[in-house]
Design a protein around this motif. Structure first.
Motif, mmCIF file in Angstrom:
data_model
loop_
_atom_site.group_PDB
_atom_site.id
_atom_site.type_symbol
_atom_site.label_atom_id
_atom_site.label_comp_id
_atom_site.label_asym_id
_atom_site.label_seq_id
_atom_site.Cartn_x
_atom_site.Cartn_y
_atom_site.Cartn_z
ATOM 1 N N TYR A 44 11.501 4.462 -11.280
ATOM 2 C CA TYR A 44 10.321 4.498 -10.431
ATOM 3 C C TYR A 44 10.735 4.954 -9.046
ATOM 4 N N PHE A 45 9.785 5.540 -8.326
ATOM 5 C CA PHE A 45 10.047 6.141 -7.028
ATOM 6 C C PHE A 45 8.981 5.661 -6.064
ATOM 7 N N ILE A 46 9.399 5.204 -4.881
ATOM 8 C CA ILE A 46 8.490 4.602 -3.918
ATOM 9 C C ILE A 46 8.546 5.371 -2.602
ATOM 10 N N THR A 89 -3.973 -4.741 -7.167
ATOM 11 C CA THR A 89 -4.547 -4.100 -8.352
ATOM 12 C C THR A 89 -3.697 -2.966 -8.898
ATOM 13 N N GLY A 90 -2.924 -2.298 -8.061
ATOM 14 C CA GLY A 90 -2.140 -1.150 -8.499
ATOM 15 C C GLY A 90 -2.912 0.141 -8.505
ATOM 16 N N VAL A 91 -4.183 0.082 -8.144
ATOM 17 C CA VAL A 91 -5.044 1.257 -8.163
ATOM 18 C C VAL A 91 -4.701 2.138 -6.964
ATOM 19 N N SER A 92 -4.541 3.448 -7.214
ATOM 20 C CA SER A 92 -4.129 4.349 -6.134
ATOM 21 C C SER A 92 -5.272 5.137 -5.526
ATOM 22 N N GLY A 93 -6.469 5.007 -6.037
ATOM 23 C CA GLY A 93 -7.592 5.761 -5.501
ATOM 24 C C GLY A 93 -8.903 5.078 -5.836
ATOM 25 N N THR A 94 -9.993 5.756 -5.540
ATOM 26 C CA THR A 94 -11.309 5.230 -5.869
ATOM 27 C C THR A 94 -12.004 6.181 -6.828
ATOM 28 N N ILE A 95 -12.929 5.638 -7.551
ATOM 29 C CA ILE A 95 -13.682 6.447 -8.504
ATOM 30 C C ILE A 95 -15.073 6.647 -7.959
ATOM 31 N N ASN A 115 0.797 -1.229 0.000
ATOM 32 C CA ASN A 115 0.000 0.000 0.000
ATOM 33 C C ASN A 115 0.831 1.282 0.000
ATOM 34 N N TRP A 116 2.098 1.184 -0.304
ATOM 35 C CA TRP A 116 2.909 2.370 -0.540
ATOM 36 C C TRP A 116 2.619 2.829 -1.964
ATOM 37 N N TYR A 117 3.136 4.002 -2.327
ATOM 38 C CA TYR A 117 2.905 4.562 -3.654
ATOM 39 C C TYR A 117 4.158 4.427 -4.518
ATOM 40 N N MET A 118 3.932 4.203 -5.794
ATOM 41 C CA MET A 118 5.023 4.114 -6.762
ATOM 42 C C MET A 118 4.698 5.039 -7.934
ATOM 43 N N PHE A 147 1.005 4.570 -9.129
ATOM 44 C CA PHE A 147 0.406 3.290 -8.780
ATOM 45 C C PHE A 147 0.447 3.145 -7.263
ATOM 46 N N ARG A 148 -0.358 2.236 -6.758
ATOM 47 C CA ARG A 148 -0.264 1.850 -5.351
ATOM 48 C C ARG A 148 0.187 0.400 -5.337
ATOM 49 N N ILE A 149 1.164 0.091 -4.493
ATOM 50 C CA ILE A 149 1.716 -1.263 -4.472
ATOM 51 C C ILE A 149 0.752 -2.176 -3.721
ATOM 52 N N ASN A 150 -0.133 -2.779 -4.492
ATOM 53 C CA ASN A 150 -1.067 -3.779 -3.969
ATOM 54 C C ASN A 150 -1.440 -4.700 -5.120
#
Length: 106
Positions: free
Chosen positions: A69-71, A100-106, A57-60, A95-98
Motif C-alpha cells: 500500500y502507498f500513502i 469510512t475509507g471513502v475517497s470521494g462523494t457520489i 484524510n490522506w490517501y492510500m 481509499f481515504r484514511i478516515n
C-alpha cells in the motif's frame, strides 16, 4: 466562382463503439470487482488504525495481490507511487484514511 461546401458529416457521441455485454458477462464483472474490493478492504482495515491518528484524510492506494500500500496527502502522488512499484498492474484500489475509507462523494 463559388466554393464547393464540404458534405462531411460530423460525428456526435462516443468515438468508440459501445460494448454489448450479456447479463452473464455483467454479473461476472460485478463479482470480480466485488472480490477485488474485498481483498483490498482487508488490507486497508488491517493498517487503518496505525495511520488514522497521524495521516487522517490522506490517501492510500492498495495493491491486494502483493499486499503493498502507498500513502500520500495527494491521491495522484499515491497512485503514481503505486504505478511505479507495480507497472502494468491495472487494478489498484484507492481509499481515504478516515472512519469510512471513502475517497470521494457520489
Amino acid at each position: 466562382m463559388t466554393e464547393a461546401k464540404s458534405t462531411r458529416t460530423v460525428r456526435r457521441g462516443r468515438i468508440f463503439p459501445q460494448i454489448q455485454w450479456t447479463e452473464e458477462q455483467k454479473a461476472k464483472r460485478r463479482a470480480e470487482r466485488e472480490e477485488f474490493h474485498q481483498r483490498s478492504q482487508v488490507i486497508f482495515d488491517r493498517v487503518k488504525p496505525e495511520y488514522i491518528q497521524t495521516h487522517y484524510n490522506w490517501y492510500m492506494v492498495v495493491e491486494p495481490d502483493s499486499g503493498n500500500y502507498f500513502i500520500d496527502r495527494d491521491e495522484e502522488v499515491a497512485m503514481q507511487m503505486a504505478r511505479q512499484k507495480h507497472p502494468g498492474t491495472v487494478p489498484l484500489f484507492l481509499f481515504r484514511i478516515n472512519e469510512t475509507g471513502v475517497s470521494g462523494t457520489i
